[in-house]
Design a protein around this motif. Structure first.
Motif, PDB file in Angstrom:
ATOM      1  N   HIS A 244      48.224  41.868  40.409  1.00  0.00           N
ATOM      2  CA  HIS A 244      46.833  41.550  40.753  1.00  0.00           C
ATOM      3  C   HIS A 244      45.907  41.944  39.621  1.00  0.00           C
ATOM      4  O   HIS A 244      46.152  42.912  38.894  1.00  0.00           O
TER       5      HIS A 244
ATOM      6  N   TYR B   1      41.446  41.239  38.112  1.00  0.00           N
ATOM      7  CA  TYR B   1      40.119  40.621  38.264  1.00  0.00           C
ATOM      8  C   TYR B   1      39.555  40.234  36.894  1.00  0.00           C
ATOM      9  O   TYR B   1      39.298  39.085  36.616  1.00  0.00           O
TER      10      TYR B   1
ATOM     11  N   LEU C 252      39.161  48.615  38.289  1.00  0.00           N
ATOM     12  CA  LEU C 252      40.172  48.573  39.339  1.00  0.00           C
ATOM     13  C   LEU C 252      41.222  49.647  39.117  1.00  0.00           C
ATOM     14  O   LEU C 252      41.587  49.954  37.982  1.00  0.00           O
TER      15      LEU C 252
ATOM     16  N   PRO D 115      44.918  51.559  41.295  1.00  0.00           N
ATOM     17  CA  PRO D 115      45.843  51.388  42.427  1.00  0.00           C
ATOM     18  C   PRO D 115      45.175  51.782  43.740  1.00  0.00           C
ATOM     19  O   PRO D 115      44.356  52.704  43.788  1.00  0.00           O
ATOM     20  N   GLN D 116      45.526  51.088  44.797  1.00  0.00           N
ATOM     21  CA  GLN D 116      44.913  51.326  46.093  1.00  0.00           C
ATOM     22  C   GLN D 116      45.971  51.189  47.181  1.00  0.00           C
ATOM     23  O   GLN D 116      47.121  50.847  46.892  1.00  0.00           O
TER      24      GLN D 116
ATOM     25  N   GLU E  11      45.898  45.611  49.050  1.00  0.00           N
ATOM     26  CA  GLU E  11      45.289  44.564  48.223  1.00  0.00           C
ATOM     27  C   GLU E  11      44.550  43.658  49.195  1.00  0.00           C
ATOM     28  O   GLU E  11      45.169  42.955  49.994  1.00  0.00           O
ATOM     29  N   ARG E  12      43.218  43.671  49.131  1.00  0.00           N
ATOM     30  CA  ARG E  12      42.420  43.074  50.206  1.00  0.00           C
ATOM     31  C   ARG E  12      42.465  41.554  50.237  1.00  0.00           C
ATOM     32  O   ARG E  12      42.210  40.954  51.297  1.00  0.00           O
TER      33      ARG E  12
ATOM     34  N   SER F 254      45.135  39.381  49.602  1.00  0.00           N
ATOM     35  CA  SER F 254      46.349  38.920  50.280  1.00  0.00           C
ATOM     36  C   SER F 254      46.629  39.697  51.552  1.00  0.00           C
ATOM     37  O   SER F 254      47.414  39.257  52.397  1.00  0.00           O
TER      38      SER F 254
ATOM     39  N   ILE G 106      50.283  47.942  50.078  1.00  0.00           N
ATOM     40  CA  ILE G 106      51.004  48.255  48.843  1.00  0.00           C
ATOM     41  C   ILE G 106      52.089  49.299  49.041  1.00  0.00           C
ATOM     42  O   ILE G 106      53.216  49.146  48.562  1.00  0.00           O
TER      43      ILE G 106
ATOM     44  N   TYR H 167      54.399  46.662  42.848  1.00  0.00           N
ATOM     45  CA  TYR H 167      53.002  46.221  42.769  1.00  0.00           C
ATOM     46  C   TYR H 167      52.450  46.595  41.398  1.00  0.00           C
ATOM     47  O   TYR H 167      52.624  47.724  40.936  1.00  0.00           O
TER      48      TYR H 167
ATOM     49  N   GLN I  67      48.903  46.551  39.072  1.00  0.00           N
ATOM     50  CA  GLN I  67      47.452  46.400  38.971  1.00  0.00           C
ATOM     51  C   GLN I  67      47.078  46.358  37.491  1.00  0.00           C
ATOM     52  O   GLN I  67      47.264  47.336  36.763  1.00  0.00           O
TER      53      GLN I  67
ATOM     54  N   CYS J  29      47.963  37.244  41.996  1.00  0.00           N
ATOM     55  CA  CYS J  29      46.897  37.046  42.969  1.00  0.00           C
ATOM     56  C   CYS J  29      45.551  37.388  42.361  1.00  0.00           C
ATOM     57  O   CYS J  29      45.414  38.343  41.601  1.00  0.00           O
TER      58      CYS J  29
END
Length: 212
Positions: free
Chosen positions: A40, A42, A49, A51-52, A55-56, A58, A62, A72, A74, A124
């Motif tokens: 992912h 942006y 950004l 790691p979270q 992933e809002r 999709s 994670i 995953y 980022q 994504c």
């Protein structure tokens, strides 16, 4: 299973700039070239950004994804604020292509390291990240097994109808026509929003093409 979050750096395919990225995986994950990988990014508007837990775009959980054996990734592309104003400026306007080349560099590095293969790699992005996804499927359709492309900012001919047109015009957008014979990628595009916006097109378009 124990999870690991680690940072790496990959050379951008354009100018070789080292691009940071985070990998979330199981500690016992093996580099067998076949790990399902979700990447992912942006890359715009000075957005940072990290790691979270989810992933809002999709809806991917994670930690659960990683515990079940997936990886995953980022990316911290130019255009964001991770390294200050210059990092942002290097990914906007006439430098917008850097974002695409940065992402391709990171994805290629994940494959090169032996974690996964293109057919196991899903990417994504949404909004400005959706523009990124649209660029990726035209620049490197061979590198993705699947692309999730949400409300991409690609219709610049209608930008003056959007209430946020001053923001959209701050990013340089370039197109490349797909050459005859190039493969398609399984691409899911979706959108939805408010009247008078570029997002008013509520459509679901699945392009299967020749992707595996």
């Amino acid at each position: 299973p124990e999870l690991v979050v680690e940072q790496g750096f990959a050379p951008s395919t354009g100018d070789g700039t080292l691009v940071p990225y985070y990998v979330v995986r199981r500690a016992d994950a093996e580099k067998n070239g076949a790990v399902p990988t979700f990447i992912h990014a942006y890359g715009g508007y000075n957005v940072w950004l990290a790691p979270q837990y989810a992933e809002r775009i999709s809806g991917l959980q994670i930690a659960r994804w990683a515990r079940n054996g997936g990886i995953y990734v980022q990316c911290n592309l130019r255009g964001g604020s991770e390294y200050g104003p210059k990092w942002h400026e290097d990914g906007m306007m006439m430098n917008k292509r850097h974002c695409y080349e940065d992402f391709i560099g990171v994805a290629g590095e994940i494959v090169r390291l032996g974690w996964t293969s293109p057919k196991k790699l899903a990417s994504c992005g949404c909004s400005n990240g959706g523009l990124l996804m649209s660029a990726l499927v035209t620049m490197r359709p061979d590198l993705w097994g699947c692309v999730l492309d949400s409300v991409p900012h690609t219709d610049m001919s209608a930008v003056h109808f959007d209430t946020e047109d001053f923001l959209l015009r701050s990013e340089r957008i370039a197109f490349r026509i797909r050459r005859e014979g190039e493969r398609n990628v399984a691409t899911l595009k979706w959108g939805g929003g408010h009247e008078g916006s570029l997002h008013v097109r509520n459509e679901l378009n699945i392009n299967i093409g020749t992707g595996e």
